[in-house]
Enzyme design. Structure first.
Site, PDB file in Angstrom:
ATOM      1  N   GLY A  63      51.664   4.555 -24.777  1.00 44.90           N
ATOM      2  CA  GLY A  63      52.467   5.741 -24.886  1.00 44.90           C
ATOM      3  C   GLY A  63      53.380   5.744 -26.000  1.00 44.90           C
ATOM      4  N   ARG A 105      55.225   9.036 -28.886  1.00 45.22           N
ATOM      5  CA  ARG A 105      56.341   9.652 -29.000  1.00 45.22           C
ATOM      6  C   ARG A 105      57.632   8.999 -28.202  1.00 45.22           C
ATOM      7  NH1 ARG A 105      56.235  13.723 -24.886  1.00 45.22           N
ATOM      8  NH2 ARG A 105      54.078  13.959 -24.183  1.00 45.22           N
ATOM      9  N   ASP A 149      43.060   5.968 -22.513  1.00 47.19           N
ATOM     10  CA  ASP A 149      43.787   6.281 -21.159  1.00 47.19           C
ATOM     11  C   ASP A 149      44.078   5.155 -20.386  1.00 47.19           C
ATOM     12  OD1 ASP A 149      44.425   7.243 -18.697  1.00 47.19           O
ATOM     13  OD2 ASP A 149      43.127   8.597 -18.416  1.00 47.19           O
ATOM     14  N   VAL A 150      45.291   4.817 -19.812  1.00 47.76           N
ATOM     15  CA  VAL A 150      45.572   3.415 -19.536  1.00 47.76           C
ATOM     16  C   VAL A 150      45.188   3.263 -18.115  1.00 47.76           C
ATOM     17  CG1 VAL A 150      47.602   2.895 -21.071  1.00 47.76           C
ATOM     18  CG2 VAL A 150      47.952   4.149 -18.729  1.00 47.76           C
ATOM     19  N   SER A 165      62.753   2.555 -14.254  1.00 49.68           N
ATOM     20  CA  SER A 165      63.618   3.737 -14.494  1.00 49.68           C
ATOM     21  C   SER A 165      64.624   3.484 -13.295  1.00 49.68           C
ATOM     22  CB  SER A 165      62.719   5.175 -14.270  1.00 49.68           C
ATOM     23  OG  SER A 165      63.843   6.093 -13.903  1.00 49.68           O
ATOM     24  N   TYR A 174      57.328   9.409  -8.652  1.00 52.44           N
ATOM     25  CA  TYR A 174      57.899   8.689  -9.905  1.00 52.44           C
ATOM     26  C   TYR A 174      58.772   7.376  -9.263  1.00 52.44           C
ATOM     27  CZ  TYR A 174      59.997   8.064 -14.591  1.00 52.44           C
ATOM     28  OH  TYR A 174      60.491   7.824 -15.703  1.00 52.44           O
ATOM     29  N   ALA A 217      56.655   4.952  -7.987  1.00 47.13           N
ATOM     30  CA  ALA A 217      55.963   3.947  -9.001  1.00 47.13           C
ATOM     31  C   ALA A 217      57.054   2.899  -9.730  1.00 47.13           C
ATOM     32  CB  ALA A 217      55.374   4.997  -9.995  1.00 47.13           C
ATOM     33  N   LYS A 218      58.233   3.551 -10.220  1.00 51.03           N
ATOM     34  CA  LYS A 218      59.170   2.656 -10.892  1.00 51.03           C
ATOM     35  C   LYS A 218      59.691   1.784 -10.105  1.00 51.03           C
ATOM     36  CE  LYS A 218      58.640   4.651 -14.881  1.00 51.03           C
ATOM     37  NZ  LYS A 218      57.998   4.178 -15.829  1.00 51.03           N
TER      38      LYS A 218
HETATM   39  P1  NAP Z   1      57.452  10.823 -23.206  1.00 50.42           P
HETATM   40  O1  NAP Z   1      58.239  11.297 -24.391  1.00 50.42           O
HETATM   41  O2  NAP Z   1      56.801  11.910 -22.224  1.00 50.42           O
HETATM   42  O3  NAP Z   1      56.141  10.046 -23.839  1.00 50.42           O
HETATM   43  C1  NAP Z   1      55.066   9.387 -22.893  1.00 50.42           C
HETATM   44  C2  NAP Z   1      54.069   8.965 -23.686  1.00 50.42           C
HETATM   45  O4  NAP Z   1      52.745   8.296 -22.876  1.00 50.42           O
HETATM   46  C3  NAP Z   1      53.296  10.460 -24.305  1.00 50.42           C
HETATM   47  O5  NAP Z   1      52.691  10.045 -25.690  1.00 50.42           O
HETATM   48  C4  NAP Z   1      52.087  10.421 -23.148  1.00 50.42           C
HETATM   49  O6  NAP Z   1      50.943  11.191 -23.986  1.00 50.42           O
HETATM   50  C5  NAP Z   1      51.823   8.843 -23.036  1.00 50.42           C
HETATM   51  N1  NAP Z   1      50.870   9.003 -21.690  1.00 50.42           N
HETATM   52  C6  NAP Z   1      50.747   9.525 -20.624  1.00 50.42           C
HETATM   53  N2  NAP Z   1      49.738   9.341 -20.018  1.00 50.42           N
HETATM   54  C7  NAP Z   1      49.278   8.195 -20.627  1.00 50.42           C
HETATM   55  C8  NAP Z   1      47.922   7.416 -20.369  1.00 50.42           C
HETATM   56  N3  NAP Z   1      47.265   7.669 -18.975  1.00 50.42           N
HETATM   57  N4  NAP Z   1      47.335   6.725 -21.075  1.00 50.42           N
HETATM   58  C9  NAP Z   1      48.055   6.556 -22.481  1.00 50.42           C
HETATM   59  N5  NAP Z   1      49.463   7.323 -22.631  1.00 50.42           N
HETATM   60  C10 NAP Z   1      49.822   7.961 -21.722  1.00 50.42           C
HETATM   61  O7  NAP Z   1      58.092   9.882 -22.318  1.00 50.42           O
HETATM   62  P2  NAP Z   1      59.453   9.072 -22.493  1.00 50.42           P
HETATM   63  O8  NAP Z   1      60.499   9.682 -22.014  1.00 50.42           O
HETATM   64  O9  NAP Z   1      59.286   8.294 -23.859  1.00 50.42           O
HETATM   65  O10 NAP Z   1      59.322   7.706 -21.582  1.00 50.42           O
HETATM   66  C11 NAP Z   1      58.605   6.593 -21.664  1.00 50.42           C
HETATM   67  C12 NAP Z   1      58.624   5.690 -20.440  1.00 50.42           C
HETATM   68  O11 NAP Z   1      60.145   5.410 -20.107  1.00 50.42           O
HETATM   69  C13 NAP Z   1      57.963   6.399 -19.301  1.00 50.42           C
HETATM   70  O12 NAP Z   1      57.153   5.050 -18.483  1.00 50.42           O
HETATM   71  C14 NAP Z   1      59.085   6.624 -18.487  1.00 50.42           C
HETATM   72  O13 NAP Z   1      58.870   6.975 -17.199  1.00 50.42           O
HETATM   73  C15 NAP Z   1      60.204   5.772 -18.794  1.00 50.42           C
HETATM   74  N6  NAP Z   1      61.343   6.258 -18.623  1.00 50.42           N
HETATM   75  C16 NAP Z   1      62.088   7.466 -19.565  1.00 50.42           C
HETATM   76  C17 NAP Z   1      63.268   7.809 -19.434  1.00 50.42           C
HETATM   77  C18 NAP Z   1      63.981   9.107 -20.011  1.00 50.42           C
HETATM   78  O14 NAP Z   1      65.018   9.436 -19.576  1.00 50.42           O
HETATM   79  N7  NAP Z   1      63.287   9.449 -21.096  1.00 50.42           N
HETATM   80  C19 NAP Z   1      63.977   7.540 -18.160  1.00 50.42           C
HETATM   81  C20 NAP Z   1      63.549   6.459 -17.543  1.00 50.42           C
HETATM   82  C21 NAP Z   1      62.240   5.888 -17.625  1.00 50.42           C
HETATM   83  P3  NAP Z   1      50.695  12.760 -23.926  1.00 50.42           P
HETATM   84  O15 NAP Z   1      51.823  13.205 -24.662  1.00 50.42           O
HETATM   85  O16 NAP Z   1      49.524  12.882 -24.333  1.00 50.42           O
HETATM   86  O17 NAP Z   1      50.837  12.923 -22.225  1.00 50.42           O
END
Ligand code: NAP
Length: 259
Positions: free
Chosen positions: A19, A22, A69-70, A148, A160, A163-164
């Site tokens: 992932g 971005r 795709d993971v 998370s 979610y 899962a977390k």
């Molecule tokens: P994000 O900006 O939405 O980025 C997630 C990335 O994962 C995207 O590039 C997405 O690709 C990719 N992805 C989704 N499904 C996938 C798959 N099946 N195989 C490979 N790649 C896949 O998310 P983020 O905010 O950076 O979050 C990153 C991690 O931190 C996640 O696990 C999230 O749950 C966790 N997290 C985030 C926050 C927060 O506040 N942002 C808080 C707690 C935990 P597409 O763009 O093509 O969908």
């Protein structure tokens, strides 16, 4: 596949960040590259990894874009094999790929449940199973799973949060099983981090993202929201050479304690 120079002696540890096109994954990939890792930037769409790879290469690092795709075992195995062939055996893995499909329980569809459980739990399982072979062979490895603050429960996130929370148990089990091979496993549990994911949440509740962030910051002890780099910094420590006695832990990166 986009690639530049293969791993050298100075980039002897090869990392995979899922992932990583971005958000937190991109910041983590850039940070691990700055630490001297050769980094596989893995995401669903290989072309979407180009910006992260370019940033790493411009900074003098080594990176490889990998589309996979993971949740798909064949794609995961092929991706890990390509990384091993191109950069060298991966011994750092950050299971970061994630999605949200928020809804209250009574409105949550089977598909929204399955998608979220699959990407986070099945994805981390498949990636970890594929990469551990390289780690145990090397007698050294670092796995970090993205949990998370929602693991503690969050309205509208039954899928979610399950899962977390599941990832925390998964992490502790990996720590037990893989420790004797020199492999550590830890979880990082972010609170509010400014990414497309939190922007989507703001849109879902009908708020401007700026106002949403301001409201969130008021609830956070350090009075600011998190940045992807805050999480990347913590992952850099946990995947570093000096963190070999830290395993099976969950570190909340949330600007304060959570209850
Ligand atoms: P994000 O900006 O939405 O980025 C997630 C990335 O994962 C995207 O590039 C997405 O690709 C990719 N992805 C989704 N499904 C996938 C798959 N099946 N195989 C490979 N790649 C896949 O998310 P983020 O905010 O950076 O979050 C990153 C991690 O931190 C996640 O696990 C999230 O749950 C966790 N997290 C985030 C926050 C927060 O506040 N942002 C808080 C707690 C935990 P597409 O763009 O093509 O969908």
């Amino acid at each position: 596949m986009t690639e530049n120079t293969p791993a050298t002696a100075t980039t002897s540890r090869v990392a995979i960040v899922t992932g990583a096109a971005r958000g937190i994954g991109a910041a983590t990939a850039r940070r691990l590259a700055a630490e001297g890792r050769a980094v596989a930037v893995l995401d669903l769409d290989e072309a979407a990894c180009a910006d992260t790879v370019a940033a790493i290469v411009e900074a003098g690092g080594t990176a490889l874009a990998v589309g996979a795709d993971v949740t798909a075992g064949d794609q995961v195995d092929a991706a890990v094999a390509r990384v091993a062939d191109t950069l060298g055996a991966p011994t750092v893995l950050v299971n970061n790929a994630g999605v949200i499909r928020d809804n209250l329980l009574f409105k949550m569809s089977d598909g929204d449940w399955d998608t979220v459980i699959d990407v986070h739990l099945r994805g981390a399982f498949l990636m970890s199973r594929a990469v551990q072979a390289h780690m145990t062979a090397a007698g050294w490895g670092r796995i970090v799973n993205l949990s998370s603050s929602s693991a503690l429960g969050n309205r509208g996130q039954a899928n979610y949060s399950a899962a977390k929370a599941g990832l925390q148990g998964f992490t502790k089990t990996l720590a037990f099983e893989l420790g004797k091979f020199g492999v550590t496993a830890n979880a990082v549990a972010p609170g509010f981090i400014v990414t497309d994911m939190t922007a989507a949440t703001a849109a879902r509740v009908g708020m401007e993202f700026e106002a949403f962030q301001d409201a969130a910051a008021q609830q956070i002890p350090v009075r600011r929201v998190g940045r992807p780099e805050d999480v990347a910094n913590t992952i850099a420590f946990l995947t570093g050479e000096d963190a070999g006695f830290v395993s099976g832990q969950v570190i909340y990166v949330a600007g304060g304690p959570l209850c």
